[in-house]
Structures are given as structure tokens and as C-alpha cells.
Scaffold this motif. Structure first.
Motif, PDB file in Angstrom:
ATOM      1  N   LEU A  19       0.781  -1.222   0.054  1.00 52.57           N
ATOM      2  CA  LEU A  19       0.086  -0.040  -0.110  1.00 52.57           C
ATOM      3  C   LEU A  19       0.875   1.429  -0.132  1.00 52.57           C
ATOM      4  N   GLN A  20       2.083   1.188   0.663  1.00 47.38           N
ATOM      5  CA  GLN A  20       2.851   2.122   0.869  1.00 47.38           C
ATOM      6  C   GLN A  20       3.650   2.395  -0.636  1.00 47.38           C
ATOM      7  N   LEU A  21       3.654   1.842  -1.693  1.00 43.72           N
ATOM      8  CA  LEU A  21       4.109   1.700  -2.922  1.00 43.72           C
ATOM      9  C   LEU A  21       2.506   2.296  -4.060  1.00 43.72           C
ATOM     10  N   LEU A  22       1.278   2.062  -3.658  1.00 47.18           N
ATOM     11  CA  LEU A  22       0.235   2.607  -4.154  1.00 47.18           C
ATOM     12  C   LEU A  22      -0.061   4.325  -3.630  1.00 47.18           C
ATOM     13  N   MET A  75      -6.098  -1.058   3.276  1.00 48.38           N
ATOM     14  CA  MET A  75      -5.451  -0.901   4.956  1.00 48.38           C
ATOM     15  C   MET A  75      -7.111  -0.803   5.733  1.00 48.38           C
ATOM     16  N   ASN A  76      -8.347  -1.151   5.372  1.00 45.17           N
ATOM     17  CA  ASN A  76      -9.015  -1.680   6.444  1.00 45.17           C
ATOM     18  C   ASN A  76      -9.322  -2.602   6.622  1.00 45.17           C
ATOM     19  N   LEU A  77      -9.081  -3.842   5.864  1.00 49.70           N
ATOM     20  CA  LEU A  77      -9.448  -5.369   5.770  1.00 49.70           C
ATOM     21  C   LEU A  77      -8.017  -4.938   6.467  1.00 49.70           C
ATOM     22  N   ASN A  78      -6.872  -5.119   6.609  1.00 44.06           N
ATOM     23  CA  ASN A  78      -5.491  -4.952   6.928  1.00 44.06           C
ATOM     24  C   ASN A  78      -5.523  -5.328   8.388  1.00 44.06           C
ATOM     25  N   PHE A  79      -6.276  -3.547   8.608  1.00 45.26           N
ATOM     26  CA  PHE A  79      -6.714  -3.227  10.236  1.00 45.26           C
ATOM     27  C   PHE A  79      -7.407  -4.663  11.037  1.00 45.26           C
TER      28      PHE A  79
END
Length: 220
Positions: free
Chosen positions: A31-34, A57-61
Motif C-alpha cells: 500500500l505504501q507503494l500505491l 488498509m481497512n481490511l488489514n486493520f
């Protein structure tokens, strides 16, 4: 005293926690690369949940919360049971639950070029409160469980756990200082704290999954 090795539930839970930590870190990196390409040094991790790929990221949380849950199960299968372990597990679980809540509370993201948010929305304020509570609870849980781990019959697990607990504490202290005095370093400080907490979880579960119990009474 010899404390029994964890059973199938403990080993499977530890394996799931290990996979969850790895997946969380990998998703963060991708995500940091997007776009919109937030600066990882100055921008909080939660900013990754705001943007075209924010749903990932929400799914990652949510995934971090689930990983914490299975880690708690894994740690709960090894002895000795004590009030300290129960308190540590409850605090660690609280930290994981806060991660899940963050998925439903978007952070306030500063305008391009700004290092701080000048206008806080009610949801943004709630996000900050939940995130702060989560970090504090997780650190308290990690600290309590590190102390407990020393007498758990797995002395080899203690040095790594203690070192990572120090990393987490240093990151949280630096995060507070960065918020007040050096917002340009806020993202870095937050990630150091998170690295300590996730690293501790990974280390503890790795010892549960792959380590062996030593009978310290026989080593004397």
C-alpha cells in the motif's frame, strides 16, 4: 517445573498469528507503494486507509485484530497460568480490538505539504483516541506478558521478547515526542512502535510453534 508443550490448538493458533503478522506487514509495504504515496516518515499509517486503496488498509486493520486474537489463544495455551498472564492477554486483546475499530473510523489526513491536521472532525478525533488506546493497551500487554514469559518455562523466549518490548516502548515514547515537537517524524515513530508490538507477537508465537520447553530445575 516442566510446563507442557502447547497442544494442537495452541500450535495452530500460533501458526495463524505468524501468517497474520507477515501478511499485515506485506500489505502495508504494498500500500505504501500505491497512490497517493504517503510519506512513511511523516504520515501516520492510518493515512493509508484514506484514498483509492483505503479499503485494503481497512481490511488489514481487521486482519491485525484477528492475528492478535489467535496470538492470545496461542499464548493462553502455555503455562503457567497467572493473574499476570490473564491481565497481559486482556490488554493485548484490547489492543487488537482497537485495530478493528480503526477500520470504521477514517483518520483526518492533512493537506499536501502540511505536517499536522488543523481541523479535526469528530470521527478523526475518535480515530486518534482509539489508536492511542490501542497502542497503550498493546504495550502494557506486551510488557506484562514479557515479565510472565520469563517464568513460563521458556527462558529462551525471554531475551527477544524483552528486546522487542523495549522497541515498542521506545517507539511509543518517540511518537508522543514527535506529535508534540517533531511532526515530520510522526510516521516513523509510529512504525517503530508498531514494529515492536508486531515483532513481539511474531517472536512469542514462533517460540510457541517451534520452540521447546526447558526444565530449568534439571539445568541446575
Amino acid at each position: 517445573m516442566i510446563h507442557p508443550l502447547p497442544g494442537p490448538v495452541g500450535r495452530r493458533s500460533a501458526t495463524l498469528a505468524l501468517a497474520g503478522v507477515i501478511a499485515y506487514v506485506l500489505v502495508d509495504v504494498v500500500l505504501q507503494l500505491l497512490p497517493p504515496h504517503y510519506n512513511p516518515i511523516s504520515a501516520a499509517e492510518s493515512n493509508l486507509a484514506v484514498g483509492p486503496f483505503g479499503w485494503v488498509m481497512n481490511l488489514n486493520f481487521l486482519g491485525r485484530a484477528a492475528s492478535t486474537g489467535v496470538a492470545v489463544v496461542a499464548i493462553g495455551t502455555v503455562g503457567p497460568a497467572s493473574r499476570l498472564r490473564r491481565a497481559g492477554l486482556a490488554l493485548l486483546l484490547c489492543g487488537g480490538a482497537c485495530s478493528a475499530v480503526l477500520a470504521f473510523l477514517p483518520a483526518d489526513v492533512p493537506a499536501t505539504g502540511d505536517l499536522t491536521v488543523t481541523d479535526h472532525t469528530p470521527i478523526g478525533i475518535a480515530h486518534l483516541a482509539v489508536a492511542s488506546t490501542g497502542f497503550l493497551a498493546a504495550l502494557a500487554g506486551v510488557t506484562a506478558l514479557t515479565v510472565w514469559l520469563r517464568g513460563s518455562g521458556r527462558p529462551r523466549a525471554f531475551p527477544a521478547a524483552a528486546a522487542l518490548a523495549v522497541v515498542a516502548a521506545t517507539g511509543l515514547l518517540t511518537l508522543g515526542l514527535a506529535t508534540a515537537f517533531a511532526p515530520a517524524l510522526l510516521g516513523l515513530a509510529e512504525r517503530v512502535c508498531l514494529a515492536g508490538i508486531l515483532g513481539w507477537t511474531f517472536s512469542a508465537c514462533a517460540f510457541i510453534r517451534f520452540g521447546r520447553t526447558r526444565d530449568r530445575s534439571l539445568a541446575r
